[in-house]
Design an enzyme around this catalytic site. Structure first.
Site, mmCIF file in Angstrom:
data_model
loop_
_atom_site.group_PDB
_atom_site.id
_atom_site.type_symbol
_atom_site.label_atom_id
_atom_site.label_comp_id
_atom_site.label_asym_id
_atom_site.label_seq_id
_atom_site.Cartn_x
_atom_site.Cartn_y
_atom_site.Cartn_z
ATOM 1 N N ILE A 150 -9.234 6.666 3.284
ATOM 2 C CA ILE A 150 -9.775 6.364 1.964
ATOM 3 C C ILE A 150 -11.280 6.568 1.956
ATOM 4 O O ILE A 150 -11.844 7.141 1.013
ATOM 5 C CB ILE A 150 -9.415 4.928 1.544
ATOM 6 C CG1 ILE A 150 -7.909 4.796 1.315
ATOM 7 C CG2 ILE A 150 -10.180 4.511 0.283
ATOM 8 C CD1 ILE A 150 -7.447 3.390 0.987
ATOM 9 N N GLY B 235 -11.663 -1.898 7.296
ATOM 10 C CA GLY B 235 -10.530 -2.814 7.437
ATOM 11 C C GLY B 235 -9.632 -2.432 8.595
ATOM 12 O O GLY B 235 -9.580 -1.267 9.000
ATOM 13 N N ASP C 125 -0.811 -6.802 12.720
ATOM 14 C CA ASP C 125 0.346 -7.455 12.123
ATOM 15 C C ASP C 125 1.154 -8.246 13.135
ATOM 16 O O ASP C 125 1.144 -7.977 14.338
ATOM 17 C CB ASP C 125 1.247 -6.415 11.460
ATOM 18 C CG ASP C 125 0.556 -5.685 10.308
ATOM 19 O OD1 ASP C 125 -0.523 -6.138 9.891
ATOM 20 O OD2 ASP C 125 1.113 -4.675 9.838
ATOM 21 N N GLN D 31 2.681 -10.154 2.102
ATOM 22 C CA GLN D 31 3.566 -9.294 2.877
ATOM 23 C C GLN D 31 3.947 -9.999 4.174
ATOM 24 O O GLN D 31 3.088 -10.555 4.870
ATOM 25 C CB GLN D 31 2.875 -7.966 3.196
ATOM 26 C CG GLN D 31 3.714 -6.983 3.969
ATOM 27 C CD GLN D 31 4.969 -6.576 3.238
ATOM 28 O OE1 GLN D 31 6.025 -7.211 3.393
ATOM 29 N NE2 GLN D 31 4.874 -5.541 2.408
ATOM 30 N N TYR E 260 -3.968 -10.360 7.198
ATOM 31 C CA TYR E 260 -4.433 -9.267 6.329
ATOM 32 C C TYR E 260 -4.393 -9.681 4.860
ATOM 33 O O TYR E 260 -5.355 -9.469 4.106
ATOM 34 C CB TYR E 260 -3.553 -8.041 6.564
ATOM 35 C CG TYR E 260 -3.962 -6.814 5.794
ATOM 36 C CD1 TYR E 260 -4.975 -5.983 6.246
ATOM 37 C CD2 TYR E 260 -3.306 -6.461 4.608
ATOM 38 C CE1 TYR E 260 -5.338 -4.834 5.554
ATOM 39 C CE2 TYR E 260 -3.651 -5.328 3.910
ATOM 40 C CZ TYR E 260 -4.669 -4.512 4.370
ATOM 41 O OH TYR E 260 -5.028 -3.388 3.671
ATOM 42 N N GLY F 276 -2.231 0.419 -3.365
ATOM 43 C CA GLY F 276 -0.930 0.188 -2.766
ATOM 44 C C GLY F 276 -0.840 1.000 -1.486
ATOM 45 O O GLY F 276 -1.810 1.083 -0.731
ATOM 46 N N TYR F 277 0.289 1.621 -1.238
ATOM 47 C CA TYR F 277 0.454 2.431 -0.036
ATOM 48 C C TYR F 277 -0.153 3.818 -0.266
ATOM 49 O O TYR F 277 0.252 4.544 -1.173
ATOM 50 C CB TYR F 277 1.929 2.546 0.332
ATOM 51 C CG TYR F 277 2.492 1.235 0.852
ATOM 52 C CD1 TYR F 277 2.328 0.867 2.186
ATOM 53 C CD2 TYR F 277 3.158 0.350 0.000
ATOM 54 C CE1 TYR F 277 2.830 -0.341 2.664
ATOM 55 C CE2 TYR F 277 3.655 -0.862 0.467
ATOM 56 C CZ TYR F 277 3.489 -1.196 1.802
ATOM 57 O OH TYR F 277 3.979 -2.392 2.265
#
Length: 260
Positions: free
Chosen positions: A31, A105, A109, A162, A168, A199-200
Site C-alpha cells: 500500500i 503495520g 496473529d 477478526q 491487530y 479491506g483485503y
C-alpha cells in the site's frame, strides 16, 4: 546523491514553496508504494520511511527506474526519538512536512488464549504507538503553518474484528479514537485528521497466500474481489488534497462491502 545544500540555494527555497511535502511510513510496502507513487503523480515531494535499509535502497532504485523520484529515510516507528531524528532529516533536506500518512503495520496473529505478551506489545507498538510517535513530531509545525493532513491507515478488522487478531484489531480500532480526538483539536487550525480502513488488498503479502485460501476470502467479499493498492492510494490522495479541507475526524471505508 543530493548536492550540498549550499549549492541548491536559492533553488531549494523556491522548490519548497511550490511543492507539498509528504512522508509515508511503511512507504516501501504494498500500500505504501502505491501511495508514494500516487503522491508523486499529484505533484508532491515524497519521502518513504523505512526500517530495512538494504530493501529500501533497492526499492528506491526501482522506483526511479519506473519514473518515481522518491526520497527515503530510516525511521523505526516504534522509537519516539528515532522518529524525531527522521523528521528532522526530512525538514532539513526536503522541507516542512505537509502530509503524514501513518501506514506502517505488522501482524503477529494467534488465538488470544495462546498469545504471549511479546506479540501483543509488538503489534500495539508498531501499529498504534507509531501513530503517536510520528504525529507528535509534525503536529505543531502543521498547526503553526495553518495546513496539514494526517491520514492513518487502519483496517476493516479494526471495525469488524477478526479471530486470531485481537492485537491487530485493537491497534487498528485505536486509530479511530486517536483520529477523532485529534481532529477536534485541529478542526479550526487548517489541519485535518482522518483514517482510511482498507479491506483485503492485493499486496504481495496477500497474493502469496495459497490460491484456494485466497479464493475463499474473495468469495466472502460482496464485490467478489480483492482491493487494488492503487484504489487505496486514490482514497488517500483525496484525503490529502485541498478539497478535503472539510473532511476531518472521518473514516473512509474501502472494503468491498465486507463491513457496512
Amino acid at each position: 546523491r543530493r548536492p550540498p545544500r549550499s549549492t541548491l540555494f536559492p533553488y531549494t527555497t523556491l522548490f519548497r514553496s511550490l511543492y507539498k511535502k509528504a512522508i509515508v511510513t511503511g512507504g516501501t510496502g504494498g500500500i505504501g508504494e502505491a501511495v508514494c507513487q500516487r503522491f508523486v503523480q499529484d505533484g508532491y515531494k515524497v519521502v518513504a520511511a523505512y526500517n530495512n535499509k538494504e530493501k529500501a535502497e533497492a526499492w528506491q532504485i526501482a522506483q526511479k527506474e519506473a519514473g518515481f523520484d522518491i526520497d527515503i529515510v530510516h525511521c523505526p516507528v516504534t522509537d519516539f526519538d528515532a522518529c524525531g531524528v527522521a523528521i528532522k532529516w526530512v525538514e532539513d533536506n526536503v522541507g516542512p512536512i505537509d502530509i503524514l500518512v501513518n501506514n506502517a503495520g505488522i501482524t503477529k496473529d494467534g488465538m488470544f488464549k495462546k498469545m504471549p505478551i511479546e506479540r501483543w506489545d509488538a503489534v500495539i507498538d508498531t501499529n498504534l504507538n507509531s501513530v503517536f510517535n510520528m504525529t507528535r513530531q509534525v503536529f505543531e509545525g502543521m498547526v503553526e503553518r495553518g495546513f496539514g493532513r494526517i491520514i492513518n491507515v487502519s483496517s476493516v478488522n479494526g471495525q469488524l474484528g477478526q479471530m486470531g487478531q485481537v492485537n491487530y484489531s485493537a491497534a487498528k480500532a485505536g486509530m479511530h479514537g486517536f483520529t477523532k480526538a485529534l481532529a477536534r483539536e485541529t478542526a479550526r487550525k487548517g489541519v485535518t485528521v482522518n483514517t482510511i480502513s482498507p479491506g483485503y488488498v492485493a499486496t504481495p503479502m496477500v497474493m502469496a497466500i495459497a490460491e484456494d485460501v485466497r479464493k475463499k476470502i474473495e468469495g466472502g467479499i460482496p464485490t467478489g474481489r480483492l482491493c487494488k493498492p492503487e484504489e487505496i492510494a486514490h482514497g488517500i490522495s483525496f484525503l490529502a488534497s485541498e478539497l478535503a479541507a472539510y473532511t476531518t475526524g472521518s473514516d473512509l471505508s474501502m472494503n468491498g462491502g465486507l463491513f457496512m
